[in-house]
Design a protein around this motif. Structure first.
Motif, PDB file in Angstrom:
ATOM      1  N   LEU A 101     -24.189  -5.084 -36.615  1.00 20.98           N
ATOM      2  CA  LEU A 101     -24.573  -5.928 -35.477  1.00 20.98           C
ATOM      3  C   LEU A 101     -23.942  -5.422 -34.186  1.00 20.98           C
ATOM      4  O   LEU A 101     -24.520  -5.583 -33.107  1.00 20.98           O
ATOM      5  N   LYS A 102     -22.796  -4.830 -34.279  1.00 20.66           N
ATOM      6  CA  LYS A 102     -22.162  -4.243 -33.102  1.00 20.66           C
ATOM      7  C   LYS A 102     -22.943  -2.990 -32.728  1.00 20.66           C
ATOM      8  O   LYS A 102     -22.877  -1.958 -33.378  1.00 20.66           O
ATOM      9  N   GLY A 103     -23.706  -3.079 -31.654  1.00 22.15           N
ATOM     10  CA  GLY A 103     -24.540  -1.957 -31.236  1.00 22.15           C
ATOM     11  C   GLY A 103     -25.891  -1.907 -31.917  1.00 22.15           C
ATOM     12  O   GLY A 103     -26.691  -1.021 -31.621  1.00 22.15           O
ATOM     13  N   ALA A 104     -26.146  -2.827 -32.868  1.00 24.55           N
ATOM     14  CA  ALA A 104     -27.400  -2.806 -33.647  1.00 24.55           C
ATOM     15  C   ALA A 104     -27.658  -1.409 -34.192  1.00 24.55           C
ATOM     16  O   ALA A 104     -28.748  -0.849 -34.079  1.00 24.55           O
ATOM     17  N   ARG A 105     -26.639  -0.846 -34.792  1.00 22.79           N
ATOM     18  CA  ARG A 105     -26.654   0.568 -35.208  1.00 22.79           C
ATOM     19  C   ARG A 105     -27.070   0.718 -36.670  1.00 22.79           C
ATOM     20  O   ARG A 105     -26.603  -0.005 -37.548  1.00 22.79           O
ATOM     21  N   ASP A 113     -21.005  -0.996 -28.235  1.00 24.83           N
ATOM     22  CA  ASP A 113     -19.994  -2.035 -28.457  1.00 24.83           C
ATOM     23  C   ASP A 113     -20.550  -3.447 -28.299  1.00 24.83           C
ATOM     24  O   ASP A 113     -19.815  -4.430 -28.452  1.00 24.83           O
ATOM     25  N   THR A 114     -21.825  -3.557 -27.979  1.00 22.63           N
ATOM     26  CA  THR A 114     -22.436  -4.878 -27.780  1.00 22.63           C
ATOM     27  C   THR A 114     -22.557  -5.617 -29.107  1.00 22.63           C
ATOM     28  O   THR A 114     -23.038  -5.048 -30.103  1.00 22.63           O
ATOM     29  N   ILE A 115     -22.157  -6.869 -29.133  1.00 21.78           N
ATOM     30  CA  ILE A 115     -22.295  -7.701 -30.326  1.00 21.78           C
ATOM     31  C   ILE A 115     -23.593  -8.499 -30.205  1.00 21.78           C
ATOM     32  O   ILE A 115     -23.695  -9.419 -29.390  1.00 21.78           O
ATOM     33  N   TRP A 116     -24.571  -8.130 -30.980  1.00 18.10           N
ATOM     34  CA  TRP A 116     -25.841  -8.841 -30.984  1.00 18.10           C
ATOM     35  C   TRP A 116     -25.709 -10.124 -31.814  1.00 18.10           C
ATOM     36  O   TRP A 116     -24.930 -10.181 -32.775  1.00 18.10           O
TER      37      TRP A 116
END
Length: 558
Positions: free
Chosen positions: A87-91, A142-145
């Protein structure tokens, strides 16, 4: 005879001319670089250089499993895949191929393709947005979706959301099919009072420091179809901080292993800038940057990404090309120069396998069918050779008459052939024809995942691997690697020797010795090739011996 040697040399030369002619006219053009010239795109592309800056730690202190538990994740699974999306970065950084084991052992682990950053052999995909306006806050690695979903399946799409607290809301919907294709649809809502300019991007980053490069002739590295043309770059071809850039509309780009690959699928309607690059420290990146998209005030736009990560299943890739409009997706498989032969050979073998239920028997039946197709040509060749062997007593008389004067021996022998209406070069015709057939089948057995770990009978458990029952195992002594070959290569060499004994003996003694050594030379040269290829060649030799013996008997030659 020198004339025989000339004929053999001519056949080999013509074969290589045929190879390069086919490659020139039908082959795959590799480097036709068109650099992006638009200044603002270059500025955004420069930003893209820093997006995947994560590199494995100099000293890895955590396992991949420990890293996978550090952040919240969405699990996914279908008929072919299992893994999770961070979920961090939708990676996309955790993916296993559930249909394929690493080895033949019963408790073997499943093949792992994608791995999280900061681990050995990190391998992940990021999808996102860039802008020339530095004041715009965009989602990053680093974005938390946020999401209320817990699992992604072919029957259930997941939805991720993120708000930049300044008027932009990102909604990301991710779906997966029953095989290896992910589809990501982003919708951006602009709730601000000004229009926003954005550029979509997607990248795959990979560290190959500990990558186990195979010794086969199959391409392993970066590749893709750009402007309807296949581009391939081995890792060693790009120096540190070096890159290759292209402008294109449609196609795909990614990383290719022998049996697996991951690729970003490009939209056939949008112009994009594609880059293959070496970021240094064994880190490689394939990415694309889309054209500018304007999000009007209080409006929204949508953009779709597609990611493939899985096995090179030829029939499935053809289905993706047809149903998902992915241009030349089958070229992810390294069919080589003889694409027009290699791919049909694969489909024939696959059909025979479906009919017989065993790939080894399919290869043997394929060899028999090929010999049947070549029967008329081989018949003429063996008839010519039988007549030449029938003249052996007369040739021996010529040798006795002229002794060591090879020039007179050659002249008299050629006059004899001319009187008897025999063409010595006719015996080389099957060799000339079999060279592209051999290379094509060699490719099929090296590239086809359908043959990987496919068993035959007895000790042959993997037709794509060399014969495992080697001399060192049979004799229980140390045998140097090059000469430590299996039983099937030895049997193949024996059939070559038997076939050679049916041919006329060369007049020249040096040439005769060279021909006598050829079965030994080929036995050790091919001894470490795929056992499926050796089995094919062995049966082909046996069928040739039978055909040649019948023709010799008809011509009164023992």
């Amino acid at each position: 005879m020198k004339e025989d040697l000339r004929s053999l040399s001519l056949a080999i030369l013509l074969s290589f001319i045929a190879i390069y002619t086919v490659n020139y006219f039908f082959g795959i053009n590799k480097k036709s670089t068109v650099q992006t010239q638009v200044a603002e795109i270059e500025q955004v592309a420069e930003k893209l250089n820093h997006v995947a800056a994560e590199k494995p730690a100099q000293k890895v202190t955590k396992t991949a499993q420990e890293i996978l538990t550090e952040d919240a994740r969405i699990n996914f699974s279908n008929n072919a895949l299992k893994g999770s999306i961070r979920l961090k970065g939708a990676r996309f950084d955790d993916l296993y191929l559930t249909k394929y084991n690493v080895s033949l052992e019963n408790d073997s682990a499943k093949v792992e393709l994608l791995k999280p950053a900061k681990t050995d052999n990190q391998y992940f995909a990021d999808l996102g947005w860039l802008s020339l306006d530095k004041s715009i806050k965009l989602p990053t690695a680093d974005t938390i979706w946020e999401t209320s979903d817990t699992e992604l399946t072919p029957d259930k799409t997941i939805t991720l959301t993120w708000n930049n607290d300044n008027g932009l809301e990102f909604v990301r919907k991710i779906s997966i099919d029953n095989n290896y294709l992910f589809t990501v649809n982003d919708t951006i809502f602009n709730n601000s009072n000004q229009e926003i300019d954005l550029f979509p991007y997607a990248l795959i980053s990979r560290n190959i420091k500990n990558f186990a490069q195979t010794r086969s002739v199959v391409h392993e590295g970066m590749n893709g179809v750009i402007n309807n043309t296949l581009q391939e770059f081995k890792y060693a071809e790009l120096d540190a901080n070096d890159s290759e850039k292209f402008d294109t509309k449609g196609g795909w780009v990614g990383f290719s292993d022998r049996y697996w690959f991951s690729a970003l699928i490009l939209d056939n309607q949008d112009n994009v800038s594609v880059t293959f690059k070496n970021n240094g420290d064994y880190n490689y990146q394939v990415d694309y940057l889309g054209a500018r998209l304007i999000v009007p005030s209080h409006k929204s736009i949508s953009y779709s990404y597609r990611l493939f990560s899985g096995a090179k299943e030829v029939k499935l890739l053809d289905t993706y090309t047809k149903d998902n409009n992915i241009p030349k997706f089958d070229l992810a498989v390294d069919f080589g120069w003889y694409y027009f032969l290699t791919k049909p050979f694969f489909y024939i073998l696959d059909f025979l396998y479906g009919f017989l239920g065993n790939m080894g028997w399919a290869i043997l039946l394929f060899a028999a069918l090929l010999r049947l197709c070549m029967f008329p040509i081989a018949n003429k060749s063996y008839t010519s050779m039988a007549k030449m062997k029938a003249l052996q007593p007369k040739i021996n008389d010529i040798r006795a008459k002229y002794g060591d004067n090879q020039m007179l021996v050659q002249q008299a022998t050629m006059e004899l052939y001319k009187r008897e209406k025999i063409n010595p070069a006719a015996g080389c015709l099957p060799l000339f024809i079999q060279i592209p057939v051999f290379f094509s089948l060699y490719k099929v057995l090296n590239i086809s995942i359908e043959i990987r770990h496919a068993p035959f009978i007895g000790w042959i458990k993997d037709l794509s691997a060399p014969d495992p029952l080697t001399l060192s195992q049979i004799l229980h002594i140390y045998v140097p690697g090059f000469v430590d070959i299996g039983l099937w290569p030895i049997f193949m060499g024996f059939t070559m020797w038997m076939q050679q004994k049916l041919n006329p003996t060369p007049v020249n003694k040096d040439q005769a010795r060279m021909f006598a050594l050829m079965p030994i030379f080929f036995t050790f040269m091919l001894g470490h090739f795929a056992s499926g290829l050796i089995i094919y060649w062995t049966l082909s030799n046996i069928l040739s011996i039978i055909q040649q013996k019948v023709i010799m008997h008809k011509n009164g030659v023992d």
